[in-house]
Motif scaffolding. Structure first.
Motif, mmCIF file in Angstrom:
data_model
loop_
_atom_site.group_PDB
_atom_site.id
_atom_site.type_symbol
_atom_site.label_atom_id
_atom_site.label_comp_id
_atom_site.label_asym_id
_atom_site.label_seq_id
_atom_site.Cartn_x
_atom_site.Cartn_y
_atom_site.Cartn_z
ATOM 1 N N LEU A 381 0.825 -1.210 0.000
ATOM 2 C CA LEU A 381 0.000 0.000 0.000
ATOM 3 C C LEU A 381 0.862 1.265 0.000
ATOM 4 C CD1 LEU A 381 -2.869 -1.058 2.432
ATOM 5 C CD2 LEU A 381 -2.988 -0.799 -0.063
ATOM 6 N N VAL A 382 2.028 1.202 0.645
ATOM 7 C CA VAL A 382 2.955 2.334 0.573
ATOM 8 C C VAL A 382 3.386 2.555 -0.873
ATOM 9 C CG1 VAL A 382 5.247 3.145 1.250
ATOM 10 C CG2 VAL A 382 3.761 2.048 2.948
ATOM 11 N N TRP A 383 3.656 1.471 -1.591
ATOM 12 C CA TRP A 383 3.996 1.565 -3.018
ATOM 13 C C TRP A 383 2.857 2.221 -3.793
ATOM 14 C CZ3 TRP A 383 4.064 -3.350 -6.601
ATOM 15 C CH2 TRP A 383 4.353 -2.957 -7.925
ATOM 16 N N PHE A 384 1.618 1.841 -3.490
ATOM 17 C CA PHE A 384 0.462 2.413 -4.179
ATOM 18 C C PHE A 384 0.421 3.931 -3.997
ATOM 19 C CE2 PHE A 384 -3.988 3.871 -3.868
ATOM 20 C CZ PHE A 384 -4.395 3.621 -5.171
ATOM 21 N N LEU A 385 0.695 4.416 -2.785
ATOM 22 C CA LEU A 385 0.684 5.857 -2.535
ATOM 23 C C LEU A 385 1.767 6.562 -3.357
ATOM 24 C CD1 LEU A 385 0.114 5.895 1.340
ATOM 25 C CD2 LEU A 385 -1.564 6.355 -0.473
ATOM 26 N N LEU A 386 2.934 5.922 -3.486
ATOM 27 C CA LEU A 386 4.005 6.495 -4.308
ATOM 28 C C LEU A 386 3.602 6.550 -5.781
ATOM 29 C CD1 LEU A 386 7.191 4.777 -2.816
ATOM 30 C CD2 LEU A 386 6.587 7.202 -2.673
ATOM 31 N N ALA A 387 2.880 5.523 -6.228
ATOM 32 C CA ALA A 387 2.519 5.431 -7.649
ATOM 33 C C ALA A 387 1.434 6.422 -8.051
ATOM 34 C CB ALA A 387 2.055 4.009 -7.979
ATOM 35 N N LEU A 388 0.674 6.946 -7.090
ATOM 36 C CA LEU A 388 -0.425 7.849 -7.428
ATOM 37 C C LEU A 388 0.056 9.112 -8.139
ATOM 38 C CD1 LEU A 388 -2.783 7.643 -4.303
ATOM 39 C CD2 LEU A 388 -3.144 6.677 -6.578
ATOM 40 N N GLY A 389 1.272 9.544 -7.839
ATOM 41 C CA GLY A 389 1.792 10.757 -8.459
ATOM 42 C C GLY A 389 2.430 10.542 -9.821
ATOM 43 N N MET A 390 2.393 9.311 -10.333
ATOM 44 C CA MET A 390 3.029 9.005 -11.612
ATOM 45 C C MET A 390 2.307 9.680 -12.774
ATOM 46 S SD MET A 390 3.738 5.215 -13.235
ATOM 47 C CE MET A 390 2.170 5.043 -14.112
ATOM 48 N N LYS A 391 3.076 10.194 -13.733
ATOM 49 C CA LYS A 391 2.493 10.794 -14.926
ATOM 50 C C LYS A 391 2.157 9.717 -15.953
ATOM 51 C CE LYS A 391 5.265 15.002 -14.398
ATOM 52 N NZ LYS A 391 6.332 15.840 -14.998
ATOM 53 N N GLN A 392 1.141 9.989 -16.754
ATOM 54 C CA GLN A 392 0.826 9.079 -17.860
ATOM 55 C C GLN A 392 1.966 9.138 -18.880
ATOM 56 O OE1 GLN A 392 -1.138 6.242 -18.754
ATOM 57 N NE2 GLN A 392 -2.933 7.494 -18.311
ATOM 58 N N PRO A 393 2.603 8.018 -19.199
ATOM 59 C CA PRO A 393 3.751 8.071 -20.120
ATOM 60 C C PRO A 393 3.331 8.461 -21.534
ATOM 61 C CG PRO A 393 3.131 5.800 -19.701
ATOM 62 C CD PRO A 393 2.312 6.647 -18.768
ATOM 63 N N ARG A 394 4.261 9.097 -22.234
ATOM 64 C CA ARG A 394 4.009 9.460 -23.630
ATOM 65 C C ARG A 394 4.274 8.260 -24.532
ATOM 66 N NH1 ARG A 394 8.069 14.276 -24.278
ATOM 67 N NH2 ARG A 394 9.320 12.692 -23.212
ATOM 68 N N PHE A 395 3.580 8.231 -25.649
ATOM 69 C CA PHE A 395 3.772 7.178 -26.637
ATOM 70 C C PHE A 395 4.550 7.778 -27.814
ATOM 71 C CE2 PHE A 395 0.508 5.550 -24.004
ATOM 72 C CZ PHE A 395 0.579 4.159 -24.090
ATOM 73 N N LEU A 396 5.853 7.508 -27.844
ATOM 74 C CA LEU A 396 6.734 8.082 -28.852
ATOM 75 C C LEU A 396 7.247 7.001 -29.794
ATOM 76 C CD1 LEU A 396 8.808 10.437 -26.521
ATOM 77 C CD2 LEU A 396 6.778 11.021 -27.870
ATOM 78 N N HIS A 397 7.877 7.440 -30.885
ATOM 79 C CA HIS A 397 8.465 6.535 -31.866
ATOM 80 C C HIS A 397 9.949 6.853 -32.001
ATOM 81 C CE1 HIS A 397 4.567 4.988 -33.410
ATOM 82 N NE2 HIS A 397 4.145 6.166 -33.009
ATOM 83 N N SER A 398 10.708 5.855 -32.457
ATOM 84 C CA SER A 398 12.148 6.057 -32.637
ATOM 85 C C SER A 398 12.446 6.424 -34.085
ATOM 86 C CB SER A 398 12.919 4.787 -32.260
ATOM 87 O OG SER A 398 12.543 3.716 -33.098
ATOM 88 N N LEU A 399 13.497 7.206 -34.249
ATOM 89 C CA LEU A 399 13.965 7.577 -35.582
ATOM 90 C C LEU A 399 15.488 7.685 -35.511
ATOM 91 C CD1 LEU A 399 13.307 8.471 -38.488
ATOM 92 C CD2 LEU A 399 13.174 10.825 -37.633
ATOM 93 N N VAL A 424 10.317 16.525 -31.916
ATOM 94 C CA VAL A 424 11.516 15.811 -31.464
ATOM 95 C C VAL A 424 11.632 16.008 -29.962
ATOM 96 C CG1 VAL A 424 14.028 15.639 -31.584
ATOM 97 C CG2 VAL A 424 12.703 16.063 -33.668
ATOM 98 N N GLU A 425 11.447 14.919 -29.209
ATOM 99 C CA GLU A 425 11.434 14.991 -27.752
ATOM 100 C C GLU A 425 12.813 14.752 -27.150
ATOM 101 O OE1 GLU A 425 8.809 15.980 -26.179
ATOM 102 O OE2 GLU A 425 7.470 15.947 -27.908
ATOM 103 N N GLU A 426 13.598 13.868 -27.758
ATOM 104 C CA GLU A 426 14.938 13.579 -27.263
ATOM 105 C C GLU A 426 15.860 13.342 -28.451
ATOM 106 O OE1 GLU A 426 14.937 10.330 -24.520
ATOM 107 O OE2 GLU A 426 13.544 11.286 -23.130
ATOM 108 N N VAL A 440 10.543 10.650 -31.190
ATOM 109 C CA VAL A 440 9.701 11.670 -31.816
ATOM 110 C C VAL A 440 8.223 11.375 -31.588
ATOM 111 C CG1 VAL A 440 11.440 12.071 -33.591
ATOM 112 C CG2 VAL A 440 9.568 10.477 -34.052
ATOM 113 N N ASP A 441 7.459 12.472 -31.550
ATOM 114 C CA ASP A 441 6.002 12.396 -31.552
ATOM 115 C C ASP A 441 5.573 12.578 -33.003
ATOM 116 O OD1 ASP A 441 3.278 12.842 -31.458
ATOM 117 O OD2 ASP A 441 3.356 14.077 -29.657
ATOM 118 N N LYS A 442 5.147 11.478 -33.637
ATOM 119 C CA LYS A 442 4.857 11.530 -35.079
ATOM 120 C C LYS A 442 3.756 12.526 -35.419
ATOM 121 C CE LYS A 442 6.411 7.084 -36.916
ATOM 122 N NZ LYS A 442 6.009 5.869 -37.636
ATOM 123 N N GLU A 443 2.811 12.728 -34.498
ATOM 124 C CA GLU A 443 1.701 13.628 -34.789
ATOM 125 C C GLU A 443 2.158 15.083 -34.823
ATOM 126 O OE1 GLU A 443 -1.383 12.861 -32.007
ATOM 127 O OE2 GLU A 443 -1.774 10.821 -32.740
#
Length: 460
Positions: A381-399, A424-426, A440-443
């Motif tokens: 449950l301590v882990w669950f509390l830590l995970a609540l602040g997690m951001k939704q990950p981005r869906f990127l593509h490689s180039l 271009v994110e990274e 990259v974010d293709k959109e």
């Protein structure tokens, strides 16, 4: 693995199988050692817990250095060397008659800390859009190896004793070497980071999202290992099931949990609800431990808790490495995976020690099994509390671009210019190889501006 090329499928299958074989050797020990280890000279509950956790504790020490090396050296060579140590350590443990000899053998096995290197090599061999599938394959292979190990571990120990189990781990390592020989070298070898070691490590250790994942894998493997210091005693003493037959109990619950986890993994990826499914999986893990704590006195209560536990465990084993591959900065994947793997094995080692202490306190009458499982559920449950602040990950593509540089010093300037391109994110530029590795974010990607900034660049 729809959408993968033949080379990607081959690499993913081979490396997932290699990973599974190695984890099979580890997992076969867990359901039986708490019982069979009592026959070793000098064995005590605490030392048995240490023997279970020694492998993981040494792994935790070596994962980060090997992750850093893997960003700079031939990854296949590092994996081969790790498999040799795993085989040698299995032989040392098999030939030992004392608990300390087994602890030494397990420590030698742990020095072959190649989990991060395997995942980094897989990242090299798969495109960004297919990496989640590849990493999920690693996670699911761990779940399958868990299921198989909990079935055959008690059978092997019943027929050949502990030494037979440890010899089996050595054989599995040799088979893994054969699988490694089938893995191709990356078509584009990317030495992942030009930073110095301290800077590179510090960057990952201060990454809040990655640290949440590291905390998660720590807790997941802590509660799993501690749980299976306790469960074999319940099956033998409360349910009256001989240790050699425990595999027939684990078979339906492990496979059932695995099958139930698959739909949740599909929803997480296709509906892009990884965070929601991930957090729900943590609560399910806590619920499984709570059910075991409340119903351990009957075989039905114990099995119900185990089904929930394994469903959550398999779900998290698939999602955690997928999340890591999405979040890890370009250029430091092996280092990020090394720290993640260190947290994983440190959790397993701590779980072995904690499980040994909980079992000792149960044996001495200080707490009941219900209290022990409550401790593990609260940690989850301590882990669950830590995970609540997690951001939704981005869906990127490689180039990956093949580029021409006037001099090696131009690499940093080109990388900075690439980051000004919308979408271009990274960007990592490997001047020595004339390559630019982009997320990259293709959109949003402005392909025309990218071409103008790096004329003559060719996608590879």
């Amino acid at each position: 693995m729809t959408g993968m090329t033949t080379a990607e499928r081959r690499a993913t299958s081979a490396l997932a199988s290699l990973f599974a074989l190695r984890m099979l050797g580890l997992f076969m020990i867990i359901p039986v050692f708490a019982l069979y280890g009592q026959q070793l000279q000098g064995a005590t509950p605490a030392l048995i817990g240490l023997a279970i956790g020694a492998y993981a504790l040494v792994q935790a020490v070596f994962q980060i250095p090997l992750g850093l090396l893997a960003d700079r050296m031939d990854r296949k060579r590092l994996i081969f060397q790790g498999l040799i140590l795993f085989a040698v350590g299995g032989g040392v443990a098999a030939l030992s008659t004392s608990i300390w000899g087994v602890i030494a053998g397990r420590a030698i096995q742990g020095a072959g800390a190649i989990s991060a290197v395997v995942m980094a090599l897989l990242a090299d061999l798969t495109r960004e859009e297919n990496r989640t599938k590849a990493m999920a394959s690693i996670g699911l292979s761990i779940g399958l190896s868990f299921a198989v190990a909990f079935i055959i571990g008690p059978l092997v120990a019943g027929h050949f004793g502990l030494s037979g189990l440890f010899w089996a781990t050595s054989v599995l390592a040799v088979i893994g070497m054969g699988l490694l020989a089938t893995v191709p070298h990356p078509a584009v070898a990317i030495p992942q980071n030009p930073q110095n070691w301290r800077e590179q490590c510090g960057k990952i250790l201060h990454h809040a999202e990655l640290m949440r994942l590291n905390a998660g894998i720590f807790v997941l493997h802590l509660v799993m290992t501690a749980c299976f210091v306790l469960v074999p005693h319940l099956l033998r003493d409360n349910a009256g099931i001989p240790p050699a037959h425990h595999g027939w109990v684990y078979l339906p619950v492990v496979l059932g949990g695995f099958v139930l986890a698959v739909p949740a993994i599909i929803v997480a990826e296709r509906k892009r609800k990884i965070k929601q499914v991930f957090a729900s999986g943590i609560l399910l893990l806590a619920a499984g431990l709570a059910v075991m704590g409340a119903g351990y006195a009957t075989i039905y209560g114990l099995i119900a808790g185990l089904v929930l536990f394994f469903m959550a465990f398999n779900l998290q084993e698939a999602l955690l490495p997928s999340l890591l591959s999405k979040i890890a900065p370009a250029g430091s994947k092996a280092t990020a995976m090394g720290i993640y793997s260190s947290a994983q094995f440190l959790g397993a080692g701590a779980g072995g020690v904690l499980g040994g202490q909980l079992w000792k306190n149960i044996h001495e009458g200080h707490i009941a099994y219900g209290g022990a499982f409550a401790v593990l559920s609260l940690l989850t449950l301590v882990w669950f509390l830590l995970a609540l602040g997690m951001k939704q990950p981005r869906f990127l593509h490689s180039l990956t671009l093949s580029i021409e540089l006037a001099s090696p010093e131009d690499g940093r300037a080109v990388a900075s210019r690439l980051l000004t391109v919308p979408g271009v994110e990274e960007a990592v530029v490997i001047a020595a190889h004339g390559l630019a590795y982009l997320k990259v974010d293709k959109e949003r990607l402005d392909a025309a501006r990218l071409h103008d900034l790096v004329p003559g660049a060719v996608a590879v």
